[in-house]
Write an enzyme that holds these catalytic residues in place. Structure first.
Site, mmCIF file in Angstrom:
data_model
loop_
_atom_site.group_PDB
_atom_site.id
_atom_site.type_symbol
_atom_site.label_atom_id
_atom_site.label_comp_id
_atom_site.label_asym_id
_atom_site.label_seq_id
_atom_site.Cartn_x
_atom_site.Cartn_y
_atom_site.Cartn_z
ATOM 1 C CD GLU A 33 -0.342 -3.502 -39.980
ATOM 2 O OE1 GLU A 33 -0.967 -4.551 -40.228
ATOM 3 O OE2 GLU A 33 0.824 -3.769 -40.241
ATOM 4 C CD GLN A 34 3.420 -5.554 -36.618
ATOM 5 O OE1 GLN A 34 3.938 -5.758 -35.734
ATOM 6 N NE2 GLN A 34 3.993 -6.469 -37.885
ATOM 7 N NE ARG A 107 0.509 -10.135 -48.078
ATOM 8 C CZ ARG A 107 0.666 -9.029 -47.087
ATOM 9 N NH1 ARG A 107 1.458 -8.014 -47.473
ATOM 10 N NH2 ARG A 107 0.182 -9.007 -45.819
ATOM 11 C CE1 TYR A 216 0.966 -15.586 -58.462
ATOM 12 C CE2 TYR A 216 1.976 -17.909 -58.272
ATOM 13 C CZ TYR A 216 1.250 -16.646 -57.579
ATOM 14 O OH TYR A 216 1.457 -16.621 -56.201
ATOM 15 C CG ASP A 294 -0.987 -16.547 -42.369
ATOM 16 O OD1 ASP A 294 -1.792 -17.748 -43.000
ATOM 17 O OD2 ASP A 294 -0.171 -16.309 -42.931
HETATM 18 C C1 LIG Z 1 4.975 -8.642 -45.431
HETATM 19 C C2 LIG Z 1 4.228 -9.747 -45.901
HETATM 20 C C3 LIG Z 1 4.462 -10.160 -47.035
HETATM 21 C C4 LIG Z 1 3.914 -11.414 -47.585
HETATM 22 N N1 LIG Z 1 4.293 -11.975 -48.744
HETATM 23 C C5 LIG Z 1 3.578 -13.135 -49.325
HETATM 24 C C6 LIG Z 1 4.003 -13.664 -50.359
HETATM 25 O O1 LIG Z 1 4.684 -13.036 -51.132
HETATM 26 N N2 LIG Z 1 3.300 -14.615 -50.799
HETATM 27 C C7 LIG Z 1 2.369 -15.513 -50.078
HETATM 28 O O2 LIG Z 1 1.679 -16.432 -50.373
HETATM 29 N N3 LIG Z 1 2.090 -14.846 -48.909
HETATM 30 C C8 LIG Z 1 2.518 -13.661 -48.541
HETATM 31 N N4 LIG Z 1 2.268 -13.221 -47.275
HETATM 32 C C9 LIG Z 1 1.230 -14.025 -46.225
HETATM 33 C C10 LIG Z 1 -0.008 -13.882 -46.874
HETATM 34 O O3 LIG Z 1 -0.494 -12.609 -47.025
HETATM 35 C C11 LIG Z 1 -0.958 -14.546 -45.458
HETATM 36 O O4 LIG Z 1 -0.376 -16.016 -45.583
HETATM 37 C C12 LIG Z 1 -2.397 -14.513 -45.746
HETATM 38 O O5 LIG Z 1 -2.756 -13.639 -46.718
HETATM 39 C C13 LIG Z 1 -2.959 -14.756 -44.426
HETATM 40 O O6 LIG Z 1 -3.360 -13.399 -44.300
HETATM 41 P P1 LIG Z 1 -3.432 -12.750 -42.686
HETATM 42 O O7 LIG Z 1 -3.915 -11.564 -42.753
HETATM 43 O O8 LIG Z 1 -3.712 -14.009 -41.930
HETATM 44 O O9 LIG Z 1 -1.731 -12.584 -42.614
HETATM 45 P P2 LIG Z 1 -0.844 -11.383 -42.996
HETATM 46 O O10 LIG Z 1 -1.272 -11.177 -44.311
HETATM 47 O O11 LIG Z 1 0.436 -11.996 -42.523
HETATM 48 O O12 LIG Z 1 -1.219 -10.180 -42.216
HETATM 49 C C14 LIG Z 1 -0.925 -9.929 -40.573
HETATM 50 C C15 LIG Z 1 -0.991 -8.665 -40.552
HETATM 51 O O13 LIG Z 1 -0.951 -8.232 -39.055
HETATM 52 C C16 LIG Z 1 -0.021 -7.170 -38.889
HETATM 53 N N5 LIG Z 1 0.638 -7.597 -37.520
HETATM 54 C C17 LIG Z 1 1.282 -8.377 -37.037
HETATM 55 N N6 LIG Z 1 1.472 -8.331 -35.581
HETATM 56 C C18 LIG Z 1 0.847 -7.095 -35.224
HETATM 57 C C19 LIG Z 1 0.769 -6.643 -33.877
HETATM 58 N N7 LIG Z 1 1.178 -7.088 -33.009
HETATM 59 N N8 LIG Z 1 -0.106 -5.438 -34.001
HETATM 60 C C20 LIG Z 1 -0.595 -5.130 -34.958
HETATM 61 N N9 LIG Z 1 -0.525 -5.588 -36.271
HETATM 62 C C21 LIG Z 1 0.223 -6.629 -36.178
HETATM 63 C C22 LIG Z 1 1.071 -7.392 -39.895
HETATM 64 O O14 LIG Z 1 1.937 -6.349 -40.061
HETATM 65 C C23 LIG Z 1 0.303 -7.888 -41.047
HETATM 66 O O15 LIG Z 1 -0.235 -6.547 -41.668
HETATM 67 C C24 LIG Z 1 2.881 -12.042 -46.704
HETATM 68 C C25 LIG Z 1 2.586 -11.449 -45.521
HETATM 69 C C26 LIG Z 1 3.172 -10.409 -45.156
HETATM 70 C C27 LIG Z 1 2.859 -9.726 -43.619
#
Ligand SMILES: Cc1cc2nc3c(=O)[nH]c(=O)nc-3n(C[C@H](O)[C@H](O)[C@H](O)COP(=O)(O)OP(=O)(O)OC[C@H]3O[C@@H](n4cnc5c(N)ncnc54)[C@H](O)[C@@H]3O)c2cc1C
Length: 407
Positions: A33-34, A107, A216, A294
């Site tokens: 994790e970054q 979240r 909500y 994502d």
């Molecule tokens: C800070 C933040 C706040 C959010 N707030 C909301 C919200 O309020 N409402 C909502 O609906 N969705 C929110 N989301 C998005 C939501 O969490 C995601 O759309 C969904 O949960 C899909 O999750 P994911 O694990 O694919 O991506 P994410 O939850 O975005 O997680 C991606 C992770 O990868 C890490 N990362 C990115 N690049 C690198 C790299 N180069 N090296 C190592 N680590 C890396 C990020 O720091 C993060 O922890 C937020 C996401 C983040 C990161």
């Protein structure tokens, strides 16, 4: 395969769920994790039973119940008059129909629960301050380059690094987003700062011409999550941390009901996000590298399935490895084949829903009544969401890649 190492870039909702599902099946995982430290980031997330059943399977139900309240149903309200229509019951009905709850979550709560579970179950499977800046692979291994100069080698790499994925950019596809024409205002409001009439347990969707709002209760009923989406040509960055002001937010909802303004006034520092459109990828796997959440299928939030899809991905990925882990490249193909049709439909369906929330017919009360009767009648809405909520990631048949291509 179980003695080999699966690297996961990104400890968001998707990366952590995938890690837990893999660890549950005996795999060796390292999550990078970054972020240098764990911080409370984000506002609300909605999880329907297709996702909460995965978290239940990980033994997290009791912890989740502690940070949620029983949802009191979902209603829509008209932007200017505040007129209200019931949409569907989210509480008992979700349990009766699907066996698992609908959850409205903060979240940071969900993230902390997943994080704690990972640290308890596999304390060495997680590193903070590990920003991946480059990734590569040979026939036999994958490697990632961290910003601190370290190089880490594994057998498989899963890019769960979110919407601006470095893994996707380096090995799968270039990102070509276009502005959707909408920005989102987000924040969390202390519930006691709102009038008593707005402190109920329901999820509310305000709909109006050119904008809508979803709010909500989250965090055990102590906070209200607020998201206001507005059509706008004003450009802001696609960032989860970009700040705006209450005055700007009020301006975007000028003429809306006093309840809406009461919410906005309590937002503290509202965050804003430019909502970007991306065509669904037709492939997100390359050899020993694949994507999740994502990074694989960024979506507009209009079906409230972004986090749910990431959670589903983690479960199906782990099942593919359990079944085909001796041939990791094949396991990744099976994972993608099993997921791509559903996630593509959700991405397309979410974009299509924009018009439903923002329709011009909502401008006056008479038009709104006809529109709501047509588009938001309870049985119509139920039918629209049934295919989303009834999906069972732990049971859906895994698809063979060739069959998926032929279909
Ligand atoms: C800070 C933040 C706040 C959010 N707030 C909301 C919200 O309020 N409402 C909502 O609906 N969705 C929110 N989301 C998005 C939501 O969490 C995601 O759309 C969904 O949960 C899909 O999750 P994911 O694990 O694919 O991506 P994410 O939850 O975005 O997680 C991606 C992770 O990868 C890490 N990362 C990115 N690049 C690198 C790299 N180069 N090296 C190592 N680590 C890396 C990020 O720091 C993060 O922890 C937020 C996401 C983040 C990161």
């Amino acid at each position: 395969m179980k003695n080999k190492r699966i690297l996961i870039s990104g400890a968001g909702i998707g990366g952590l769920t995938a890690a837990l599902c893999l660890i549950q099946r005996g795999f060796d995982v390292l999550v990078l994790e970054q972020a240098p430290e764990l911080k409370s980031l984000g506002a609300g997330l909605q999880l329907s039973p297709n996702a909460t059943r995965v978290l239940a399977g990980l033994g997290l139900s009791a912890e989740l119940e502690r940070v949620t309240i029983k949802p009191g149903g979902k209603c829509i309200r008209l932007w200017n008059t505040g007129q209200e229509w019931k949409l569907f019951d989210l509480g008992a009905e979700s349990l009766d129909r699907y066996g698992y709850p609908y959850m409205m979550l903060y979240r940071p709560d969900l993230h902390a629960i997943l994080m704690r579970a990972l640290i308890e179950r596999a304390p060495h499977a997680f590193r903070l301050g590990a920003k991946v800046i480059d990734v590569g692979q040979t026939d036999d291994e994958v490697h990632v380059q961290l910003q601190n100069g370290e190089r880490i080698v594994g057998d498989v790499l899963i890019g769960a690094d979110g919407v601006h994925s470095v893994t996707r950019e380096r090995l799968i596809a270039q990102d070509h987003p276009s502005f959707s024409g909408c920005i989102a205002w987000r924040g969390a409001i202390p519930i006691e700062s709102l009038p008593a009439s707005m402190q109920g347990p329901a999820g509310v969707n305000w709909i109006g011409p050119g904008a809508h709002i979803v709010h909500y209760p989250v965090h055990g009923g102590k906070l209200v999550s607020f998201t206001g989406i507005v059509e706008s040509s004003a450009w802001v960055r696609e960032s989860w941390t970009e700040q705006g002001s209450i005055e700007e937010c009020l301006q975007d909802f000028n003429g809306w009901h006093p309840d809406v303004h009461a919410l906005i006034r309590q937002l503290g520092t509202p965050l804003r996000w430019a909502m970007m459109l991306r065509h669904p990828l037709t492939n997100w796997t390359n050899g020993r590298v694949s994507l999740l959440g994502d990074a694989a299928h960024p979506t507009l939030p209009f079906l409230a399935q972004g986090a749910g899809m990431a959670i589903e991905d983690g479960c199906v990925l782990a099942r593919a490895f359990q079944e085909y882990g001796d041939t990791p490249e094949y396991a990744l193909q099976v994972y993608q084949a099993s997921r791509i049709e559903r996630t593509t439909q959700i991405v397309i369906g979410s974009a299509a829903n924009t018009k439903r929330f923002h329709n011009r017919e909502l401008a006056d009360a008479a038009g709104a009544n006809a529109y709501v009767a047509r588009e938001w009648e309870e049985s119509t809405v139920r039918a629209r969401y049934e295919w989303l909520f009834s999906y069972e990631p732990e049971n859906v048949p895994l698809q063979q890649p060739d069959k998926a291509r032929a279909a």
